[in-house]
Design a protein around this motif. Structure first.
Motif, mmCIF file in Angstrom:
data_model
loop_
_atom_site.group_PDB
_atom_site.id
_atom_site.type_symbol
_atom_site.label_atom_id
_atom_site.label_comp_id
_atom_site.label_asym_id
_atom_site.label_seq_id
_atom_site.Cartn_x
_atom_site.Cartn_y
_atom_site.Cartn_z
ATOM 1 N N SER A 1 0.846 -1.190 0.000
ATOM 2 C CA SER A 1 0.000 0.000 0.000
ATOM 3 C C SER A 1 0.886 1.247 0.000
ATOM 4 C CB SER A 1 -0.939 0.026 1.210
ATOM 5 O OG SER A 1 -0.207 0.137 2.406
ATOM 6 N N SER A 2 0.383 2.291 -0.633
ATOM 7 C CA SER A 2 1.092 3.563 -0.702
ATOM 8 C C SER A 2 0.069 4.678 -0.620
ATOM 9 C CB SER A 2 1.881 3.663 -2.009
ATOM 10 O OG SER A 2 2.469 4.948 -2.140
ATOM 11 N N SER A 3 0.417 5.768 0.065
ATOM 12 C CA SER A 3 -0.521 6.887 0.186
ATOM 13 C C SER A 3 0.253 8.196 0.245
ATOM 14 C CB SER A 3 -1.401 6.742 1.432
ATOM 15 O OG SER A 3 -0.618 6.810 2.607
ATOM 16 N N VAL A 4 -0.425 9.256 -0.162
ATOM 17 C CA VAL A 4 0.150 10.593 -0.101
ATOM 18 C C VAL A 4 -0.881 11.542 0.485
ATOM 19 C CG1 VAL A 4 -0.540 11.054 -2.500
ATOM 20 C CG2 VAL A 4 1.223 12.466 -1.425
ATOM 21 N N GLN A 5 -0.450 12.374 1.422
ATOM 22 C CA GLN A 5 -1.324 13.371 2.032
ATOM 23 C C GLN A 5 -1.332 14.601 1.135
ATOM 24 O OE1 GLN A 5 -2.786 12.508 5.164
ATOM 25 N NE2 GLN A 5 -4.179 14.196 4.693
ATOM 26 N N LEU A 6 -2.407 14.810 0.383
ATOM 27 C CA LEU A 6 -2.472 15.909 -0.571
ATOM 28 C C LEU A 6 -2.547 17.257 0.138
ATOM 29 C CD1 LEU A 6 -4.988 14.300 -3.089
ATOM 30 C CD2 LEU A 6 -2.496 14.333 -3.229
ATOM 31 N N ASN A 7 -3.340 17.309 1.206
ATOM 32 C CA ASN A 7 -3.440 18.496 2.050
ATOM 33 C C ASN A 7 -3.984 18.047 3.401
ATOM 34 O OD1 ASN A 7 -6.373 18.411 1.740
ATOM 35 N ND2 ASN A 7 -6.018 19.260 -0.315
ATOM 36 N N LYS A 8 -4.328 18.979 4.256
ATOM 37 C CA LYS A 8 -4.792 18.601 5.589
ATOM 38 C C LYS A 8 -6.049 17.741 5.564
ATOM 39 C CE LYS A 8 -2.885 22.500 8.204
ATOM 40 N NZ LYS A 8 -3.211 23.626 9.103
ATOM 41 N N ALA A 9 -6.853 17.905 4.518
ATOM 42 C CA ALA A 9 -8.144 17.214 4.487
ATOM 43 C C ALA A 9 -8.187 16.034 3.533
ATOM 44 C CB ALA A 9 -9.254 18.197 4.107
ATOM 45 N N SER A 10 -7.274 15.951 2.576
ATOM 46 C CA SER A 10 -7.387 14.961 1.507
ATOM 47 C C SER A 10 -6.191 14.021 1.476
ATOM 48 C CB SER A 10 -7.526 15.657 0.149
ATOM 49 O OG SER A 10 -8.669 16.474 0.122
ATOM 50 N N LYS A 11 -6.494 12.759 1.146
ATOM 51 C CA LYS A 11 -5.467 11.729 1.091
ATOM 52 C C LYS A 11 -5.767 10.791 -0.075
ATOM 53 C CE LYS A 11 -3.196 8.409 4.199
ATOM 54 N NZ LYS A 11 -3.243 7.813 5.560
ATOM 55 N N LEU A 12 -4.746 10.419 -0.830
ATOM 56 C CA LEU A 12 -4.891 9.524 -1.978
ATOM 57 C C LEU A 12 -4.009 8.302 -1.752
ATOM 58 C CD1 LEU A 12 -6.049 9.054 -4.864
ATOM 59 C CD2 LEU A 12 -3.976 10.176 -5.739
ATOM 60 N N GLY A 13 -4.583 7.111 -1.966
ATOM 61 C CA GLY A 13 -3.827 5.892 -1.718
ATOM 62 C C GLY A 13 -3.977 4.870 -2.822
ATOM 63 N N LEU A 14 -2.970 4.015 -2.953
ATOM 64 C CA LEU A 14 -2.986 2.880 -3.874
ATOM 65 C C LEU A 14 -2.757 1.620 -3.063
ATOM 66 C CD1 LEU A 14 -2.907 1.547 -6.719
ATOM 67 C CD2 LEU A 14 -0.424 1.965 -6.699
ATOM 68 N N ILE A 15 -3.617 0.630 -3.243
ATOM 69 C CA ILE A 15 -3.517 -0.636 -2.511
ATOM 70 C C ILE A 15 -3.397 -1.768 -3.526
ATOM 71 C CG2 ILE A 15 -4.647 -2.196 -0.880
ATOM 72 C CD1 ILE A 15 -6.174 0.277 0.169
ATOM 73 N N VAL A 16 -2.414 -2.632 -3.331
ATOM 74 C CA VAL A 16 -2.221 -3.799 -4.195
ATOM 75 C C VAL A 16 -2.164 -5.032 -3.308
ATOM 76 C CG1 VAL A 16 -0.812 -4.908 -5.967
ATOM 77 C CG2 VAL A 16 -0.898 -2.404 -5.828
ATOM 78 N N ASN A 17 -3.126 -5.910 -3.442
ATOM 79 C CA ASN A 17 -3.139 -7.171 -2.701
ATOM 80 C C ASN A 17 -2.637 -8.300 -3.594
ATOM 81 O OD1 ASN A 17 -4.080 -6.029 -0.384
ATOM 82 N ND2 ASN A 17 -6.156 -6.854 -0.523
ATOM 83 N N ASN A 18 -1.922 -9.226 -2.973
ATOM 84 C CA ASN A 18 -1.352 -10.374 -3.696
ATOM 85 C C ASN A 18 -0.452 -9.880 -4.834
ATOM 86 O OD1 ASN A 18 -0.749 -12.929 -4.577
ATOM 87 N ND2 ASN A 18 -2.856 -13.471 -5.145
ATOM 88 N N VAL A 19 0.595 -9.155 -4.450
ATOM 89 C CA VAL A 19 1.490 -8.516 -5.421
ATOM 90 C C VAL A 19 2.071 -9.528 -6.404
ATOM 91 C CG1 VAL A 19 3.620 -7.196 -5.671
ATOM 92 C CG2 VAL A 19 2.050 -6.680 -3.798
#
Length: 670
Positions: A615-633
């Motif tokens: 999993s990877s995520s980035v905090q775009l600002n104080k209110a927003s967050k974007l993430g990528l999740i990969v199961n069974n890589v």
């Protein structure tokens, strides 16, 4: 996994005719080459000639309809609020509302002649008693989704209460009432009562033995349907199930006295409530509107419950803290009442700031599920079944056995558990926590759980396995396990006109198992460190191992540790490793899970293997967050090569390969 013949199993019958006198062999008219059905099931249907006879078959007939993951759409609403009456008291409330629609599929529409009657009919044209079967393909009715089963779940809960401080030292209170309601509606496509006449023509009467007489046109069986004809043949049953609970809770807590290690704190709680349910089947079942289905009685019931409890937290010394709790639960239902006292004891000893020793012991009490108590009979069928006895007697491995993975599966009858007693259990644990430095902590725990009179619903496949072992002499036929299994599996007589020796019914019921106990260890470790330029890192490890698992269904059963044997149906061990990295607004986490060795089909084993998720995520600002999740890589799919279709251990693993999705979250008002 998309072809049931991948391991050498025989193709599934899509269209076929059997003589009831020779019911194990299919036959086709000499000039019938299955040409009309060749486009069915993704063009996989062909004329099959093997030890089962001659029929139109396909290896994709069963997999085509079997969903490996249910479709799900849900929406939820939640609201909570408080209203201050004064500095010391407030009112509060919470409201939750949800709806979920789930769809899945485990079989295609499949018709067998006179399955609701004798199981066969007299063919005036051939002068024989026959069995006709026809599996409807997605190409005939416009797509697999039209045969999906669906569940619509609606729920809501409302809680209202008051809490605050009492004018007595530092005591506080909380009073609340809550009500929750759940409704489940089940929609399932079914053949309507006129399906026999559609394929066989009008019934000509019955013979002296009560066998239905037809003069069918064989060409009708092979002719493809269109969507309009499918709609004519299919209806939809609707079941409506509801459950509700209403409760009152009152609690107070505060200090009682001053001990050498700190204040002695106590709490009292009082609970009272009522819960109920009602399961209603489709009223059209009683009117004979659907083929092969009978009326299912409405099941309903309710019970009252009450409980009182007390808890103490006693810091006996700055190095030693003790906890104690006592609780009494009481249930009243159907002119019966059950109650029991339970307790919980715990100790924590901290000889140094880096070391913590802990110990606990608790008892438990659980009343049986209400459906088990109030349902007289529940009839149904398994999505698929394996006749382990006939496979073993025929010398056929499960991955090639004609009696394995048959869908739809055997009929079952679940009887009432009105005499069920409540479960009683105990649990104990010893633990050590060590924090040699602030960045590292380790823990080791030993646990043991024991249950007597465990309420459990018997597993149909387990009964079939036991029955096979008893009939084949692997288990003592006079043992309690064999006496029970042989009585619960009903087979057709050897001389039966249709399906001689086949399983006709599996009788299951909730029972109080004599006893069950299990023990094991849990190990955890976490290490954290920071760098000036590369961010923060965290490494984690969790390992748990089951040391013993002893289960006795009957008092006379031998107490044997099943861990490491084919009789053990759980994970014997599990290892989970985690590595996390945070750099500014970015965070990455890699998790590896390795489950222990499990039992496969027959005498085989499925060895452990790592599965990784990222999993990877980035905090775009104080209110927003974007993430990528990969199961069974690594796109690892666990298979059981010795088993029948779907060739994977479905009780332990999923057949999903690599999955990934994006996730966006936003907090309003930040």
């Amino acid at each position: 996994m998309a072809d049931s013949t991948a391991q050498g199993a025989n193709p599934t019958a899509v269209i076929g005719i059997k003589d009831s006198k020779n019911g194990s062999l299919w036959r086709l008219p000499a000039d019938q080459q299955c040409a009309d059905a060749v486009g069915f099931f993704d063009g996989s249907v062909s004329r099959v000639d093997n030890k089962l006879g001659v029929y139109c078959g396909s290896g994709k007939a069963a997999p085509a309809h079997w969903t490996i993951q249910s479709g799900n759409r849900s929406s939820n609403f939640a609201s909570a609020g408080q209203f201050k009456l004064s500095e010391a008291h407030e009112l509060f409330g919470e409201f939750l509302l949800g709806q979920t629609r789930t769809e899945s599929n485990t079989r295609s529409a499949s018709w067998t002649s006179e399955s609701a009657g004798k199981g066969y009919f007299y063919n005036q044209n051939s002068k024989k008693n026959e069995i006709w079967t026809r599996r409807i393909a997605p190409e005939e009715y416009g797509g697999i989704e039209r045969s999906n089963r669906a569940w619509l779940d609606d729920s809501y809960s409302l809680a209202l209460g008051a809490r605050g401080d009492l004018e007595f030292k530092d005591w506080s209170y909380e009073l609340s009432v809550n009500h929750a309601h759940y409704r489940n509606q089940n929609f399932e496509p079914r053949f309507v009562s006129g399906v026999n006449e559609f394929f066989l023509g009008p019934q000509k009467g019955v013979d002296a033995k009560g066998v239905a007489i037809y003069a069918p046109d064989e060409a009708r069986l092979f002719k493809p349907l269109n969507a309009q004809q499918f709609d004519q043949l299919m209806g939809e049953t609707r079941a409506d199930n509801r459950a509700w609970t209403s409760n009152f809770n009152a609690s107070v807590n505060g200090s009682l006295a001053q001990l050498s290690g700190g204040p002695l704190r106590g709490a009292l709680t009082l609970e009272a409530g009522r819960q109920g349910f009602i399961n209603e089947s489709d009223p059209r079942l009683a009117q004979g509107e659907f083929y092969g289905l009978q009326e299912v009685k409405t099941v309903e019931g309710s019970r009252d419950r009450a409980a009182v409890g007390a808890e103490l937290v006693a810091p006996l010394h700055k190095l030693l803290t003790a906890t104690a709790a006592l609780r009494y639960d009481h249930y009243r239902f159907a002119d019966r009442s059950q109650g029991a006292s339970t307790y919980n004891l715990g100790l924590e000893f901290r000889p140094t700031e880096q070391i913590l020793l802990r110990a606990s012991h608790a008892t438990s009490f659980r009343a049986p599920d209400m459906v088990y108590l109030f349902a007289d009979e529940v009839k149904g069928y398994y999505s698929s079944s394996t006749d382990h006895y006939r496979c073993a007697r025929a010398g056929q491995p499960l991955n090639k056995c004609e009696f394995a993975g048959v869908a739809p599966g055997f009929n079952y009858l679940q009887t009432s558990g009105k005499e069920l007693q409540p479960e009683r259990g105990s649990s104990s644990g010893l633990g050590l926590v060590w924090e040699p430095v602030k960045s590292l902590d380790l823990s080791l725990d030993y646990w043991r759980v024991a249950i007597s009179d465990e309420v459990t619903k018997q597993d149909g496949d387990r009964l079939l396995r036991d029955e096979a072992d008893c009939r084949l002499g692997k288990l003592d036929a006079a043992s309690s396990t064999c006496v029970d299994a042989l009585a619960r599996i009903t087979r057709n007589p050897v001389t039966a006109e249709v399906k001689p020796e086949a399983v006709s019914l599996v009788r299951v019921s909730p029972i109080n198992a004599s006893s069950k106990s299990t023990s094991g260890i849990d190990l955890k470790a976490n290490y954290r460190f920071k760098t000036a330029e590369w961010g923060d890192f965290q490494l984690g490890l969790k390992y748990n191992r089951v040391l013993t698992f002893v289960e006795r269904k009957f008092p006379a059963d031998e107490a044997v540790n099943k861990v490491g044997t084919h009789s053990y149906s759980g994970w014997p061990e599990k290892l989970e490793t985690t590595a996390s990295w945070r750099l500014n607004d970015w965070q990455y986490t890699l998790t590896g899970v390795r489950n222990g060795r499990i039992s496969g089909a027959g005498d085989s084993w499925i060895e452990p293997k790592f599965m990784f998720n990222l999993s990877s995520s980035v905090q775009l600002n104080k209110a927003s967050k974007l993430g990528l999740i990969v199961n069974n890589v690594a796109n690892t799919i666990r298979k059981d090569e010795a088993d029948s279709w779907p060739f994977y251990p479905s009780s332990y693993y999923t057949p999903y390969g690599r999955q990934f999705w994006l996730q966006y979250s936003h907090k309003f008002g930040v």
